[in-house]
Motif scaffolding. Structure first.
Motif, PDB file in Angstrom:
ATOM      1  N   GLU A 176       0.954  -1.026  -0.031  1.00  0.00           N
ATOM      2  CA  GLU A 176      -0.005  -0.044  -0.221  1.00  0.00           C
ATOM      3  C   GLU A 176       0.839   1.358  -0.170  1.00  0.00           C
ATOM      4  O   GLU A 176       0.400   2.317  -0.199  1.00  0.00           O
ATOM      5  CB  GLU A 176      -0.923   0.065   1.340  1.00  0.00           C
ATOM      6  CG  GLU A 176      -1.922  -1.180   1.032  1.00  0.00           C
ATOM      7  CD  GLU A 176      -3.085  -1.102   2.199  1.00  0.00           C
ATOM      8  OE1 GLU A 176      -2.553  -0.646   3.242  1.00  0.00           O
ATOM      9  OE2 GLU A 176      -3.997  -1.707   1.976  1.00  0.00           O
ATOM     10  N   SER A 177       1.957   1.263   0.724  1.00  0.00           N
ATOM     11  CA  SER A 177       2.910   2.550   0.796  1.00  0.00           C
ATOM     12  C   SER A 177       3.442   2.780  -0.680  1.00  0.00           C
ATOM     13  O   SER A 177       3.991   3.722  -1.024  1.00  0.00           O
ATOM     14  CB  SER A 177       4.005   2.106   1.819  1.00  0.00           C
ATOM     15  OG  SER A 177       4.939   1.317   1.078  1.00  0.00           O
ATOM     16  N   LEU A 178       3.439   1.630  -1.663  1.00  0.00           N
ATOM     17  CA  LEU A 178       3.805   1.929  -2.810  1.00  0.00           C
ATOM     18  C   LEU A 178       2.819   2.178  -3.982  1.00  0.00           C
ATOM     19  O   LEU A 178       3.310   2.866  -5.180  1.00  0.00           O
ATOM     20  CB  LEU A 178       4.704   0.662  -3.668  1.00  0.00           C
ATOM     21  CG  LEU A 178       5.906   0.035  -2.761  1.00  0.00           C
ATOM     22  CD1 LEU A 178       6.458  -1.318  -3.094  1.00  0.00           C
ATOM     23  CD2 LEU A 178       7.069   1.052  -2.802  1.00  0.00           C
ATOM     24  N   ALA A 179       1.854   2.026  -3.506  1.00  0.00           N
ATOM     25  CA  ALA A 179       0.618   2.195  -4.439  1.00  0.00           C
ATOM     26  C   ALA A 179       0.100   3.668  -4.464  1.00  0.00           C
ATOM     27  O   ALA A 179      -0.070   4.452  -3.519  1.00  0.00           O
ATOM     28  CB  ALA A 179      -0.615   1.239  -4.220  1.00  0.00           C
ATOM     29  N   VAL A 180      -0.366   4.201  -5.829  1.00  0.00           N
ATOM     30  CA  VAL A 180      -0.955   5.613  -5.960  1.00  0.00           C
ATOM     31  C   VAL A 180      -2.620   5.232  -5.994  1.00  0.00           C
ATOM     32  O   VAL A 180      -3.260   6.087  -6.093  1.00  0.00           O
ATOM     33  CB  VAL A 180      -0.509   6.086  -6.972  1.00  0.00           C
ATOM     34  CG1 VAL A 180       0.974   6.526  -6.638  1.00  0.00           C
ATOM     35  CG2 VAL A 180      -0.550   5.483  -8.137  1.00  0.00           C
ATOM     36  N   ASP A 181      -2.850   3.911  -6.323  1.00  0.00           N
ATOM     37  CA  ASP A 181      -4.384   3.742  -6.612  1.00  0.00           C
ATOM     38  C   ASP A 181      -4.713   2.117  -6.118  1.00  0.00           C
ATOM     39  O   ASP A 181      -3.681   1.265  -6.362  1.00  0.00           O
ATOM     40  CB  ASP A 181      -4.735   3.956  -8.138  1.00  0.00           C
ATOM     41  CG  ASP A 181      -6.408   3.712  -7.961  1.00  0.00           C
ATOM     42  OD1 ASP A 181      -7.053   4.470  -7.598  1.00  0.00           O
ATOM     43  OD2 ASP A 181      -6.669   3.035  -9.116  1.00  0.00           O
ATOM     44  N   LYS A 182      -5.875   1.850  -5.666  1.00  0.00           N
ATOM     45  CA  LYS A 182      -6.078   0.556  -5.213  1.00  0.00           C
ATOM     46  C   LYS A 182      -7.828   0.432  -5.680  1.00  0.00           C
ATOM     47  O   LYS A 182      -8.605   1.268  -5.200  1.00  0.00           O
ATOM     48  CB  LYS A 182      -5.850   0.264  -3.859  1.00  0.00           C
ATOM     49  CG  LYS A 182      -6.660  -0.999  -3.218  1.00  0.00           C
ATOM     50  CD  LYS A 182      -6.511  -0.943  -1.725  1.00  0.00           C
ATOM     51  CE  LYS A 182      -7.110  -1.897  -1.049  1.00  0.00           C
ATOM     52  NZ  LYS A 182      -7.022  -1.745   0.530  1.00  0.00           N
ATOM     53  N   LYS A 183      -8.144  -0.676  -6.258  1.00  0.00           N
ATOM     54  CA  LYS A 183      -9.440  -0.577  -6.618  1.00  0.00           C
ATOM     55  C   LYS A 183      -9.691  -2.161  -6.946  1.00  0.00           C
ATOM     56  O   LYS A 183      -8.789  -3.397  -7.243  1.00  0.00           O
ATOM     57  CB  LYS A 183      -9.886   0.069  -7.925  1.00  0.00           C
ATOM     58  CG  LYS A 183      -9.253  -0.308  -9.181  1.00  0.00           C
ATOM     59  CD  LYS A 183     -10.017   0.320 -10.290  1.00  0.00           C
ATOM     60  CE  LYS A 183      -9.166   0.339 -11.502  1.00  0.00           C
ATOM     61  NZ  LYS A 183      -9.663   1.195 -12.587  1.00  0.00           N
ATOM     62  N   GLU A 184     -10.803  -2.783  -6.487  1.00  0.00           N
ATOM     63  CA  GLU A 184     -11.377  -4.145  -6.654  1.00  0.00           C
ATOM     64  C   GLU A 184     -11.690  -4.312  -8.086  1.00  0.00           C
ATOM     65  O   GLU A 184     -12.412  -3.692  -8.816  1.00  0.00           O
ATOM     66  CB  GLU A 184     -12.457  -4.852  -5.881  1.00  0.00           C
ATOM     67  CG  GLU A 184     -12.630  -6.268  -5.931  1.00  0.00           C
ATOM     68  CD  GLU A 184     -13.724  -6.414  -4.812  1.00  0.00           C
ATOM     69  OE1 GLU A 184     -13.354  -7.278  -3.977  1.00  0.00           O
ATOM     70  OE2 GLU A 184     -14.900  -6.086  -5.062  1.00  0.00           O
ATOM     71  N   ILE A 185     -10.816  -5.329  -8.726  1.00  0.00           N
ATOM     72  CA  ILE A 185     -10.949  -5.410 -10.279  1.00  0.00           C
ATOM     73  C   ILE A 185     -11.891  -6.511 -10.529  1.00  0.00           C
ATOM     74  O   ILE A 185     -12.739  -6.426 -11.669  1.00  0.00           O
ATOM     75  CB  ILE A 185      -9.564  -5.540 -11.035  1.00  0.00           C
ATOM     76  CG1 ILE A 185      -9.600  -5.292 -12.382  1.00  0.00           C
ATOM     77  CG2 ILE A 185      -8.986  -6.926 -10.607  1.00  0.00           C
ATOM     78  CD1 ILE A 185      -9.402  -3.975 -12.795  1.00  0.00           C
ATOM     79  N   ARG A 186     -11.965  -7.525  -9.520  1.00  0.00           N
ATOM     80  CA  ARG A 186     -12.719  -8.697  -9.709  1.00  0.00           C
ATOM     81  C   ARG A 186     -13.161  -9.083  -8.262  1.00  0.00           C
ATOM     82  O   ARG A 186     -12.212  -8.743  -7.307  1.00  0.00           O
ATOM     83  CB  ARG A 186     -12.158  -9.843 -10.471  1.00  0.00           C
ATOM     84  CG  ARG A 186     -12.067  -9.775 -11.891  1.00  0.00           C
ATOM     85  CD  ARG A 186     -10.875 -10.796 -12.493  1.00  0.00           C
ATOM     86  NE  ARG A 186     -11.600 -12.243 -12.035  1.00  0.00           N
ATOM     87  CZ  ARG A 186     -12.168 -13.002 -13.124  1.00  0.00           C
ATOM     88  NH1 ARG A 186     -12.525 -12.383 -14.265  1.00  0.00           N
ATOM     89  NH2 ARG A 186     -12.623 -14.254 -12.643  1.00  0.00           N
ATOM     90  N   PRO A 187     -14.150 -10.191  -7.866  1.00  0.00           N
ATOM     91  CA  PRO A 187     -14.139 -10.429  -6.693  1.00  0.00           C
ATOM     92  C   PRO A 187     -12.979 -11.127  -6.094  1.00  0.00           C
ATOM     93  O   PRO A 187     -12.282 -11.766  -6.722  1.00  0.00           O
ATOM     94  CB  PRO A 187     -15.449 -11.374  -6.772  1.00  0.00           C
ATOM     95  CG  PRO A 187     -16.305 -10.947  -7.897  1.00  0.00           C
ATOM     96  CD  PRO A 187     -15.204 -10.466  -8.836  1.00  0.00           C
ATOM     97  N   ASN A 188     -12.521 -10.637  -4.924  1.00  0.00           N
ATOM     98  CA  ASN A 188     -11.276 -11.092  -4.361  1.00  0.00           C
ATOM     99  C   ASN A 188      -9.807 -10.998  -4.843  1.00  0.00           C
ATOM    100  O   ASN A 188      -8.955 -11.625  -5.016  1.00  0.00           O
ATOM    101  CB  ASN A 188     -11.463 -12.876  -4.115  1.00  0.00           C
ATOM    102  CG  ASN A 188     -12.538 -13.199  -3.066  1.00  0.00           C
ATOM    103  OD1 ASN A 188     -12.528 -12.496  -2.033  1.00  0.00           O
ATOM    104  ND2 ASN A 188     -13.386 -13.846  -3.660  1.00  0.00           N
ATOM    105  N   ASN A 189      -9.801  -9.893  -5.744  1.00  0.00           N
ATOM    106  CA  ASN A 189      -8.824  -9.442  -6.696  1.00  0.00           C
ATOM    107  C   ASN A 189      -8.757  -7.791  -6.663  1.00  0.00           C
ATOM    108  O   ASN A 189      -9.712  -7.177  -7.365  1.00  0.00           O
ATOM    109  CB  ASN A 189      -9.018  -9.863  -8.069  1.00  0.00           C
ATOM    110  CG  ASN A 189      -7.866  -9.867  -8.918  1.00  0.00           C
ATOM    111  OD1 ASN A 189      -6.940  -8.841  -8.652  1.00  0.00           O
ATOM    112  ND2 ASN A 189      -7.974 -10.426 -10.125  1.00  0.00           N
ATOM    113  N   GLU A 190      -7.940  -7.580  -5.865  1.00  0.00           N
ATOM    114  CA  GLU A 190      -7.510  -5.837  -5.947  1.00  0.00           C
ATOM    115  C   GLU A 190      -6.143  -5.559  -6.876  1.00  0.00           C
ATOM    116  O   GLU A 190      -5.329  -6.272  -6.643  1.00  0.00           O
ATOM    117  CB  GLU A 190      -7.273  -5.660  -4.483  1.00  0.00           C
ATOM    118  CG  GLU A 190      -8.564  -5.696  -3.455  1.00  0.00           C
ATOM    119  CD  GLU A 190      -8.400  -5.436  -2.118  1.00  0.00           C
ATOM    120  OE1 GLU A 190      -9.096  -4.594  -1.546  1.00  0.00           O
ATOM    121  OE2 GLU A 190      -7.522  -5.887  -1.471  1.00  0.00           O
TER     122      GLU A 190
END
Length: 418
Positions: free
Chosen positions: A306-320
């Motif tokens: 998370e410290s490296l990420a600029v964005d995070k989203k669920e792309i599929r169920p159980n898959n971020e």
């Protein structure tokens, strides 16, 4: 008052169908249910259980009750509970406190609720129930004859507790039974982990480089199944003998620092924290898939990701999908929890049949011998393993040879030379 808390009791009919299917695939446990429902050796005993709430677990719970036990249950992982199965157990009168997506506070609240029955036997997967008794309710340990532990991580921690003189009652290491870890851990974990990855991603495994961290029983199963689907498998290890086995079985072996640059799919199976950390994420390919099939979610250092990420989203169920500052994408499955249980259904019923037969018979054994045991971690007797394997083979339609009296005499005769 209701003696349960589940997501939706109206899911009970759907859950019952799943349990019916599991029963048709678990002939050893059903044989034991039929046998011991007549004698009820667990009558008068109260069992608190903390184990993944799946259709297979439901067969175990109802077998324990058929043998006379009063049972209270919680899930041992916030993302592994199947809500329809939990509802079916609740509708059948089981005191169960479990639902998918519990937070940490709810997770331990549920364990506390199971302890309200003042159990004299405990059944655990990961030892959270045992630790809760020891750390929060030590007075309840006085009434506990003994417990059982289902998984490698829990057994390791309980042995450390026993070595330190902190264990308050005896525990059978069900995980270490041959009919458990040589089958459940290898074939169950191998198949269900691949199942979880496929449900969360639907990627083609053939041609991918799959990095398996840890070559114990679970890692071996994952590597075997990935190879069978056409993957190029890399194994990372810290134990020389395990690394040597992986090498002689045809896998490439290297440190994670090197493997991180090559892998398309990463699976941790160690039971140890910080297997994949910041420097590994920094060197991974764009599109790398990361998941865990060890017991806890700390094997993958998610705060580092998370410290490296600029964005995070669920792309599929159980898959971020985590998008890093340089545009690379890393896909984390099941929030780092057990991918085989969080995004699939866990181990197939056929292999859990033997594991849960061991749990059931260990409960009975504790009622017979628990009061005479010291506060330590014990192996189950080999004769139990062989009996469970014999029954399993019979239900599969197989027969095997038997030693003759002369052969037995030869084996035990140390006076004969070559």
């Amino acid at each position: 008052m209701e003696n349960y808390k589940v997501k939706d009791i109206n899911l009970a009919e759907q859950g019952r169908k799943k349990i019916d299917w599991a029963e048709s695939r678990m002939p050893v446990l059903m044989y034991l249910r039929d046998k011991y429902s007549k004698t009820q050796p667990l009558k008068g005993y109260k069992i608190a259980g903390c184990l993944h709430v799946t259709k297979e677990t439901a067969v175990l719970v109802e077998t324990l009750r058929a043998a006379g036990a009063e049972v209270a249950w919680s899930g041992c992982n916030p993302l592994s509970t199947q809500d329809d199965v939990a509802a079916a157990l609740a509708a059948n009168g089981i005191s169960i406190y479990a639902w998918h997506g519990m937070n940490v506070e709810e997770f331990y609240w549920a364990i506390d609720k199971t302890l309200e029955i003042d159990p004299n036997l405990t059944l655990d997967d990961g030892a959270d129930l045992i630790f809760t008794i020891h750390n929060k309710h030590p007075e309840k340990a006085k009434n506990v004859i003994g417990g059982t532990e289902e998984t490698t991580t829990g057994v390791h921690r309980l042995r450390a507790m026993a070595k330190a003189g902190k264990l308050l009652y005896p525990v059978f290491a069900v995980n270490d039974a041959e009919t458990k870890w040589d089958f459940d851990n290898v074939y169950g974990t191998g198949q269900s982990t691949i199942d979880g990855i496929l449900r969360a991603t639907n990627v083609l495994i053939a041609g991918k480089t799959v990095v398996v961290a840890g070559y114990g029983h679970c890692g071996k199963g994952v590597a075997m199944r990935a190879k069978g689907l056409g993957a190029n498998v890399i194994v990372t290890e810290v134990k020389p003998t395990a690394a040597l086995k992986a090498t002689l079985e045809g896998f490439r072996v290297m440190p994670m620092d090197e493997a991180a640059k090559l892998g398309d799919i990463f699976v941790t199976a160690t039971g140890v924290k910080d297997i994949i950390v910041k420097r590994h994420f920094e060197s991974m390919k764009d599109g790398a898939i990361v998941c865990n099939t060890g017991h806890y979610d700390c094997e993958i250092n998610i705060p580092d990701l998370e410290s490296l990420a600029v964005d995070k989203k669920e792309i599929r169920p159980n898959n971020e999908m985590y998008t890093l500052k340089d545009g690379r994408r890393i896909f984390l499955l099941a929030k780092g929890r057990l991918v085989n249980l969080a995004s699939a259904e866990g181990h197939p019923s056929e292999v859990m049949d033997m594991s849960f037969a061991n749990q059931f018979l260990a409960m009975i054994r504790l009622t017979e011998t628990g009061k005479d045991l010291e506060n330590n971690v014990y192996l189950l007797p080999e004769e139990q393993d062989q009996e469970i394997a014999r029954i399993k083979l019979e239900t599969m339609g197989f027969k095997i040879d038997e030693l003759t009296p002369e052969q037995i005499e030869y084996i035990n005769d140390y006076s004969q030379g070559t």
